[in-house]
Design a protein around this motif. Structure first.
Motif, short mmCIF file in Angstrom:
data_model
loop_
_atom_site.label_atom_id
_atom_site.label_comp_id
_atom_site.label_asym_id
_atom_site.label_seq_id
_atom_site.Cartn_x
_atom_site.Cartn_y
_atom_site.Cartn_z
N PHE A 39 0.84 -1.21 0.00
CA PHE A 39 0.00 0.00 0.00
C PHE A 39 0.87 1.26 0.00
CE2 PHE A 39 -2.37 3.29 2.35
CZ PHE A 39 -3.43 3.47 1.46
N ILE A 40 1.89 1.28 0.83
CA ILE A 40 2.81 2.43 0.89
C ILE A 40 3.52 2.57 -0.45
CG2 ILE A 40 4.89 3.35 2.02
CD1 ILE A 40 2.40 3.56 3.72
N GLY A 41 3.98 1.46 -1.05
CA GLY A 41 4.63 1.50 -2.36
C GLY A 41 3.69 2.03 -3.43
N PHE A 42 2.45 1.58 -3.41
CA PHE A 42 1.46 2.04 -4.37
C PHE A 42 1.24 3.55 -4.22
CE2 PHE A 42 -3.04 2.66 -5.59
CZ PHE A 42 -2.95 2.31 -6.93
N LEU A 43 1.18 4.03 -2.97
CA LEU A 43 1.01 5.48 -2.74
C LEU A 43 2.21 6.25 -3.26
CD1 LEU A 43 -0.57 5.66 0.84
CD2 LEU A 43 -1.70 6.05 -1.34
N ILE A 44 3.43 5.69 -3.08
CA ILE A 44 4.64 6.36 -3.57
C ILE A 44 4.65 6.34 -5.10
CG2 ILE A 44 7.16 6.20 -3.68
CD1 ILE A 44 7.09 5.27 -0.77
N TYR A 45 4.20 5.23 -5.72
CA TYR A 45 4.14 5.12 -7.17
C TYR A 45 3.19 6.16 -7.75
CZ TYR A 45 3.07 3.27 -11.79
OH TYR A 45 2.88 3.14 -13.14
N LEU A 46 2.09 6.39 -7.07
CA LEU A 46 1.12 7.39 -7.53
C LEU A 46 1.52 8.82 -7.13
CD1 LEU A 46 -2.29 5.64 -6.81
CD2 LEU A 46 -1.15 5.90 -9.00
N LYS A 47 2.67 8.98 -6.53
CA LYS A 47 3.21 10.27 -6.10
C LYS A 47 2.26 11.01 -5.15
CE LYS A 47 5.91 10.73 -10.29
NZ LYS A 47 6.20 11.49 -11.47
N VAL A 48 1.64 10.26 -4.29
CA VAL A 48 0.73 10.86 -3.30
C VAL A 48 1.51 11.72 -2.30
CG1 VAL A 48 -0.86 10.29 -1.42
CG2 VAL A 48 -1.02 9.07 -3.58
N MET A 55 0.15 20.08 -1.93
CA MET A 55 -1.04 20.65 -1.32
C MET A 55 -0.67 21.42 -0.04
SD MET A 55 -3.76 17.55 -1.95
CE MET A 55 -5.00 18.22 -0.91
N LEU A 56 0.23 20.82 0.73
CA LEU A 56 0.67 21.50 1.95
C LEU A 56 1.42 22.78 1.61
CD1 LEU A 56 1.76 18.51 4.22
CD2 LEU A 56 -0.22 20.00 4.49
N ASP A 57 2.26 22.72 0.52
CA ASP A 57 2.97 23.93 0.10
C ASP A 57 2.00 25.02 -0.36
OD1 ASP A 57 5.39 22.81 0.71
OD2 ASP A 57 5.89 22.23 -1.36
N LYS A 58 0.98 24.58 -1.13
CA LYS A 58 -0.03 25.55 -1.57
C LYS A 58 -0.75 26.17 -0.37
CE LYS A 58 -1.28 23.84 -6.14
NZ LYS A 58 -2.33 23.23 -6.95
N ARG A 59 -1.07 25.30 0.55
CA ARG A 59 -1.75 25.79 1.75
C ARG A 59 -0.84 26.75 2.52
NH1 ARG A 59 -5.96 27.62 4.16
NH2 ARG A 59 -6.11 27.07 6.36
N ALA A 60 0.47 26.40 2.61
CA ALA A 60 1.42 27.27 3.29
C ALA A 60 1.55 28.60 2.55
CB ALA A 60 2.78 26.59 3.40
N GLU A 61 1.58 28.54 1.19
CA GLU A 61 1.64 29.77 0.41
C GLU A 61 0.38 30.61 0.61
OE1 GLU A 61 2.53 29.11 -3.71
OE2 GLU A 61 4.25 27.84 -3.22
N GLY A 62 -0.77 29.94 0.65
CA GLY A 62 -2.04 30.65 0.89
C GLY A 62 -2.03 31.33 2.26
N ILE A 63 -1.55 30.58 3.25
CA ILE A 63 -1.47 31.15 4.61
C ILE A 63 -0.49 32.31 4.63
CG2 ILE A 63 -0.71 30.68 6.96
CD1 ILE A 63 -1.89 27.85 6.62
N ARG A 64 0.66 32.14 3.93
CA ARG A 64 1.66 33.21 3.87
C ARG A 64 1.07 34.44 3.17
NH1 ARG A 64 5.57 30.52 1.46
NH2 ARG A 64 6.21 29.57 3.43
N ALA A 65 0.33 34.21 2.07
CA ALA A 65 -0.30 35.32 1.35
C ALA A 65 -1.34 36.01 2.25
CB ALA A 65 -0.96 34.83 0.07
N GLU A 66 -2.11 35.21 2.98
CA GLU A 66 -3.09 35.80 3.89
C GLU A 66 -2.41 36.60 4.99
OE1 GLU A 66 -5.61 32.69 5.31
OE2 GLU A 66 -6.55 32.36 3.36
#
Length: 184
Positions: A39-48, A55-66
């Motif tokens: 399961f972990i390998g499958f998640l890494i294969y799908l680049k989750v 998503m976390l970076d976008k959220r951090a950028e959004g928070i930084r922009a706010e």
């Protein structure tokens, strides 16, 4: 309650645990470990993880922009507050100047009213004094005229009593001569 303690005892007993070697497909712990790793390998294969990181970076950028926007809004609010405080101070100073000017004008108007009142009182006193002087002069004239009339009447009585016919004729002749001398 007794049933619960029996169930816990059975679940913790070594008889229910996996039996046999660990690296066997018959061992449930090994099968669960393999499924978890797949399961972990499958998640890494799908680049989750990268997607989650993005998503976390976008959220951090959004928070930084706010946060930046909040800082900008705060600075703008402080600028506006300072501007309003300056305007309030200016308005307060202006109102103080207006009040001071109004007081000065009121004092000037009061002083002018006092002067006008004093001038009016002086004029009225002068007019009253003139009326009194005029009344005194009229009274004096009237007294003199009466005194003259009384004196003339008294003199006429005295002259009439003392005057004889011949003396009156002599006085009339004398008066005519004086009038002729003054007229020529």
């Amino acid at each position: 309650m007794k049933k619960l303690t029996v169930l816990f005892a059975l679940a913790a007993s070594p008889a229910l645990a996996a039996s046999g070697p660990f690296f066997s497909l018959r061992n449930t712990d090994f099968v669960v470990l393999l499924a978890f790793l797949l399961f972990i390998g499958f998640l890494i294969y799908l680049k989750v993880p990268a997607l989650l990181g993005g998503m976390l970076d976008k959220r951090a950028e959004g928070i930084r922009a706010e946060l930046d926007e909040a800082r900008a809004l705060r600075e703008e609010a402080q600028t506006i507050l300072a501007s309003y405080e300056r305007k309030q101070k200016e308005v307060q100073e202006q109102s103080q100047r207006i009040v001071a000017h109004a007081r000065e004008e009121a004092e000037i108007a009061a002083a002018q009213a006092r002067k006008e009142l004093e001038a009016s009182i002086t004029r009225r006193l002068q007019a009253a004094e003139e009326q009194i002087a005029s009344a005194e002069a009229a009274a004096l004239r009237e007294v003199r005229d009466r005194a003259v009339a009384v004196a003339v009447a008294a003199a006429a009585d005295v002259v009439a009593k003392q005057m004889t016919g011949a003396a009156g004729d002599a006085l009339i002749d004398d008066a005519i001569k004086q009038a002729e001398a003054k007229l020529h």
